[in-house]
Design an enzyme around this catalytic site. Structure first.
Site, PDB file in Angstrom:
ATOM      1  N   ASN A 170     -10.014   0.126   0.521  1.00  0.00           N
ATOM      2  CA  ASN A 170      -8.001   0.151   0.396  1.00  0.00           C
ATOM      3  C   ASN A 170      -7.802  -0.529  -0.454  1.00  0.00           C
ATOM      4  OD1 ASN A 170      -5.986  -0.272   0.661  1.00  0.00           O
ATOM      5  ND2 ASN A 170      -5.991  -1.551   2.986  1.00  0.00           N
ATOM      6  N   HIS A 188      -3.257   7.408   3.424  1.00  0.00           N
ATOM      7  CA  HIS A 188      -3.813   5.555   2.872  1.00  0.00           C
ATOM      8  C   HIS A 188      -5.021   5.340   2.925  1.00  0.00           C
ATOM      9  CE1 HIS A 188      -3.980   2.068   1.352  1.00  0.00           C
ATOM     10  NE2 HIS A 188      -3.683   0.733   2.351  1.00  0.00           N
ATOM     11  N   CYS A 226       0.417  -0.991   0.093  1.00  0.00           N
ATOM     12  CA  CYS A 226      -0.126   0.229  -0.088  1.00  0.00           C
ATOM     13  C   CYS A 226       0.750   1.430   0.064  1.00  0.00           C
ATOM     14  CB  CYS A 226      -0.834   0.097   0.797  1.00  0.00           C
ATOM     15  SG  CYS A 226      -1.924  -1.526   1.303  1.00  0.00           S
TER      16      CYS A 226
HETATM   17  N1  ACO Z   1     -18.366  -8.775  10.007  1.00  0.00           N
HETATM   18  C1  ACO Z   1     -18.873  -8.805  11.050  1.00  0.00           C
HETATM   19  N2  ACO Z   1     -18.011  -9.005  12.034  1.00  0.00           N
HETATM   20  C2  ACO Z   1     -17.158  -9.113  11.601  1.00  0.00           C
HETATM   21  C3  ACO Z   1     -16.807  -8.712  10.949  1.00  0.00           C
HETATM   22  C4  ACO Z   1     -17.002  -8.252   9.430  1.00  0.00           C
HETATM   23  N3  ACO Z   1     -16.657  -8.532   8.525  1.00  0.00           N
HETATM   24  N4  ACO Z   1     -14.853  -8.895  10.436  1.00  0.00           N
HETATM   25  C5  ACO Z   1     -14.587  -8.998  11.612  1.00  0.00           C
HETATM   26  N5  ACO Z   1     -15.654  -9.469  12.450  1.00  0.00           N
HETATM   27  C6  ACO Z   1     -15.555  -9.613  14.087  1.00  0.00           C
HETATM   28  C7  ACO Z   1     -15.118 -10.104  14.644  1.00  0.00           C
HETATM   29  O1  ACO Z   1     -14.711 -11.664  14.123  1.00  0.00           O
HETATM   30  C8  ACO Z   1     -14.088 -10.152  15.711  1.00  0.00           C
HETATM   31  O2  ACO Z   1     -15.452 -10.892  16.908  1.00  0.00           O
HETATM   32  P1  ACO Z   1     -15.046 -11.784  17.821  1.00  0.00           P
HETATM   33  O3  ACO Z   1     -15.237 -11.023  19.000  1.00  0.00           O
HETATM   34  O4  ACO Z   1     -16.675 -13.170  18.012  1.00  0.00           O
HETATM   35  O5  ACO Z   1     -13.962 -12.104  17.750  1.00  0.00           O
HETATM   36  C9  ACO Z   1     -14.600  -8.712  15.753  1.00  0.00           C
HETATM   37  O6  ACO Z   1     -15.885  -8.719  14.729  1.00  0.00           O
HETATM   38  C10 ACO Z   1     -14.157  -8.020  16.018  1.00  0.00           C
HETATM   39  O7  ACO Z   1     -13.319  -8.489  15.170  1.00  0.00           O
HETATM   40  P2  ACO Z   1     -11.732  -7.305  15.332  1.00  0.00           P
HETATM   41  O8  ACO Z   1     -10.638  -7.945  14.175  1.00  0.00           O
HETATM   42  O9  ACO Z   1     -11.326  -7.159  16.700  1.00  0.00           O
HETATM   43  O10 ACO Z   1     -12.118  -6.265  14.732  1.00  0.00           O
HETATM   44  P3  ACO Z   1     -11.727  -4.631  14.567  1.00  0.00           P
HETATM   45  O11 ACO Z   1     -12.389  -3.642  15.294  1.00  0.00           O
HETATM   46  O12 ACO Z   1      -9.842  -4.510  14.485  1.00  0.00           O
HETATM   47  O13 ACO Z   1     -11.592  -4.656  12.940  1.00  0.00           O
HETATM   48  C11 ACO Z   1     -10.206  -4.559  11.108  1.00  0.00           C
HETATM   49  C12 ACO Z   1     -10.861  -5.645  11.840  1.00  0.00           C
HETATM   50  C13 ACO Z   1     -11.237  -3.640  10.241  1.00  0.00           C
HETATM   51  C14 ACO Z   1      -9.610  -4.925  10.016  1.00  0.00           C
HETATM   52  C15 ACO Z   1      -9.250  -3.398  11.953  1.00  0.00           C
HETATM   53  O14 ACO Z   1      -9.059  -4.862  12.258  1.00  0.00           O
HETATM   54  C16 ACO Z   1      -8.553  -3.005  10.640  1.00  0.00           C
HETATM   55  O15 ACO Z   1      -8.432  -1.992   9.730  1.00  0.00           O
HETATM   56  N6  ACO Z   1      -6.827  -3.308  10.649  1.00  0.00           N
HETATM   57  C17 ACO Z   1      -5.971  -3.180  10.090  1.00  0.00           C
HETATM   58  C18 ACO Z   1      -6.570  -3.084   8.561  1.00  0.00           C
HETATM   59  C19 ACO Z   1      -5.104  -2.459   7.145  1.00  0.00           C
HETATM   60  O16 ACO Z   1      -4.868  -1.110   7.723  1.00  0.00           O
HETATM   61  N7  ACO Z   1      -5.181  -3.055   6.131  1.00  0.00           N
HETATM   62  C20 ACO Z   1      -4.507  -2.473   5.164  1.00  0.00           C
HETATM   63  C21 ACO Z   1      -2.521  -2.981   5.332  1.00  0.00           C
HETATM   64  S1  ACO Z   1      -2.513  -1.783   3.833  1.00  0.00           S
HETATM   65  C22 ACO Z   1      -2.125  -3.346   2.831  1.00  0.00           C
HETATM   66  O17 ACO Z   1      -0.555  -3.155   2.707  1.00  0.00           O
HETATM   67  C23 ACO Z   1      -2.415  -4.108   1.978  1.00  0.00           C
END
Ligand code: ACO
Length: 325
Positions: free
Chosen positions: A282, A252, A112
């Protein structure tokens, strides 16, 4: 002498995949996706479209806005981690399709952060006098590498491309400074572990879905907030600027909560932050140039304004570009 962006362009595929459509495929909800990520919809390539197709369209638009003919280009860099093929580079395919026969062409892999890394390399070619006019593209087709059954990643990504034309200028406008960083120790926070020489294509690799994005979401989130704040402060400090001097930050577009956390830590109000992830998700290396092009076209980014690009991605990689437009 400085390297200056003299034209911008972007392209996203026609097909739009909404949260409501994702609700029908996986155990998720529009409300969860919007609250946790800020994404409402993403653009997805057609069956016969690949990264080079998006890159060519964004490149053509950037050349048109710069008033530059493909013949005038002497360098094309494509920031991508979803190339059409392992080789040749996507940049060579773009060079051929644009008929930019005088241009050297190569891809740059920084996930990214690919666009900001590529922009920094392009700037060095311009400053050294090696290049007069360079086309810098960020393009990715993440949808081909998403596990569409994994709700933790399927809701995040989209496809797109953005491009800029760089040329040299003796004025005060242009790229003021670039800052690039990497922390390879954290490579496994977000990776596509299969399909390369470490784990080449095989039946086992496909069954284990190692050809798709594997991400430790919350650790990635924390690293993004930490590194983006750090590199923004480093950039401001080394140019003796205050957050109030920045007209627009173009970060980003990974998650609205990451963007808001960084803006808050820096004391930059959200109306000075360019955000379009609600409609694109993203798009990896495309995310910054897509948002930049949008803000240039709608007049937010205009001559004399100070713009800060902030990138973060797999690697880990992160970086910034400070521009006087
Ligand atoms: N729909 C419903 N529930 C979901 C979903 C979904 N799509 N995805 C996860 N959950 C659930 C999980 O299973 C978890 O349930 P549990 O508590 O029963 O285990 C709960 O939601 C919370 O999950 P978390 O992973 O803790 O949620 P979080 O608030 O951290 O959000 C997310 C997840 C959106 C992925 C976040 O962590 C994020 O944006 N991380 C950074 C991602 C990023 O920047 N990636 C790009 C990097 S750049 C590159 O090089 C590509």
């Amino acid at each position: 002498m400085r390297a200056k962006i003299i034209g911008t362009g972007s392209y996203a595929p026609e097909t739009i995949l909404t949260n409501q459509e994702l609700e029908k495929r996986i155990d998720t909800s529009h409300a969860w996706i919007v609250e946790r990520t800020g994404v409402y919809a993403r653009h997805i390539v057609a069956k016969d479209e690949a990264t080079s197709d998006l890159a060519v369209k964004a490149g053509e638009r950037a050349l048109k806005s710069a008033g530059i003919a493909p013949d005038d280009l002497d360098l094309i860099i494509v920031g991508t981690t979803t190339p059409d093929m392992l080789f040749p580079s996507t940049a060579c395919l773009v060079q051929h399709r644009l008929m930019a026969t005088s241009a050297a062409a190569f891809d740059l892999s920084a996930a990214c952060s690919g666009f900001v890394y590529a922009l920094s390399v392009g700037e060095q070619f311009i400053l050294s006098g090696k290049s007069k006019t360079a086309l810098i593209i960020g393009a990715d087709v993440m949808s081909r590498f998403v596990d569409w059954t994994d709700r933790t990643t399927a809701v995040l990504f989209g496809d797109g491309a953005g491009a800029v034309v760089l040329a040299s200028t003796s004025g005060t406008s242009g790229i003021v400074s670039t800052h690039l960083h990497a922390e390879g120790a954290l490579w496994n926070l977000i990776a596509i572990p299969g399909g390369g020489s470490a784990n080449p294509p095989s039946e086992k690799m496909l069954i284990e879905k190692c050809n798709t994005i594997k991400m430790k979401g919350s650790e990635t989130f924390k690293s993004a907030v930490r590194t983006l704040e750090e590199v923004a402060r480093e950039t401001l400090q080394s140019n003796q600027l205050a957050p109030s001097d920045i007209a627009y930050v173009v970060p980003h577009q990974a998650n609205i909560r990451i963007i808001k956390a960084v803006a808050e830590r820096l004391g930059i109000e959200m109306d000075r932050v360019v955000v379009n992830l609600d409609q694109y998700g993203n798009t990896s290396a495309a995310s910054i140039p897509l948002a930049l092009d949008e803000a240039v076209r709608d007049g937010r980014i205009a001559e004399g304004k100070i713009i800060l690009l902030l990138a973060f991605g797999s690697g880990l990689t992160w970086g910034s570009t400070l521009i006087r437009w």
